[in-house]
Write a protein that holds these residues in place. Structure first.
Motif: not given
Length: 226
Positions: A37-50
């Motif tokens: 839960r909330g793992a993407l919050d700390a992963l800016p590169l993953d959010r950018a790809v999505l």
């Protein structure tokens, strides 16, 4: 926006290996949902790809997007928040129950990403976020071919996986069940053989608490959306 109607059910595509994966994730589903839960919050590169994937799908006209191996639904909801008409499919009935409870406005189905109940060319996008990692490596090509079958011309595919660091495909002791690390060039090559064209790729180093480098491949089908 007119929403497309999904099939009433998805194909189970049962096999001893897939049943074992489903059972393993059923067992840890509640704890897994809590930990991610909330793992993407700390992963800016993953959010950018999505975000890049979502923009490409929207620019191509939008349409149905499948989160294949959706787990508890957090990524499906993130895709929805990025403006996509997303739904989720997962082998684990417990995961799907958790996803439906957490996101009652989204559609989730128990089924195999290898045999979804979708007509050829029905989807505009597929996200496979660490959902190919548990497959025996010789089977990955057939799954990529299945993704290609259900994607429309000009549709996009985003793959996320554990990268092998330049070595060969290698099994490792994933916390849920055995998984594999892939050389990014090898996985890109298999996708190319299945009919995909590479749009871009990303490698990121492990964050705190992670063991392995992570790979992302953004692909598209040939042709243009109709």
């Amino acid at each position: 926006m007119t929403r497309e109607v999904l099939p009433c059910s998805f194909v189970a595509d049962s096999s001893p290996h897939l049943d074992a994966i489903a059972d393993a994730y059923d067992t840890v589903a509640v704890r897994y949902a809590e930990l991610t839960r909330g793992a993407l919050d700390a992963l800016p590169l993953d959010r950018a790809v999505l975000a890049a994937f979502a923009e490409l799908v929207r620019t191509a006209g939008g349409g149905l997007v499948a989160d294949m191996g959706c787990g508890p639904g957090r990524l499906t909801a993130h895709l929805r928040d990025l403006g996509l008409e997303a739904f989720g499919v997962d082998l684990s009935p417990v995961m799907i129950d958790l996803a439906r409870a957490a996101y009652p406005d989204l559609r989730f189905e128990v089924g195999s990403m290898h045999a979804p109940g979708l007509a050829d060319g029905r989807l505009r996008g597929i996200v496979s976020w660490y959902s190919l990692i548990h497959l025996p490596p010789p089977e990955v090509s057939s799954y990529l071919a299945g993704f290609r079958r259900v994607l429309a011309p000009g549709g996009h595919l985003l793959l996320a996986f554990f990268e092998s660091g330049g070595g060969p495909v290698a099994a490792f002791d994933h916390k849920v069940t055995t998984a594999h690390r892939w050389p990014i060039d090898d996985l890109a090559g298999l996708a190319g053989e299945a009919g995909f064209v590479e749009v871009g790729r990303m490698l990121r180093e492990p964050c705190e608490g992670e063991r392995f480098r992570r790979g992302r491949l953004l692909m598209r089908t040939g042709g243009h959306p109709g």
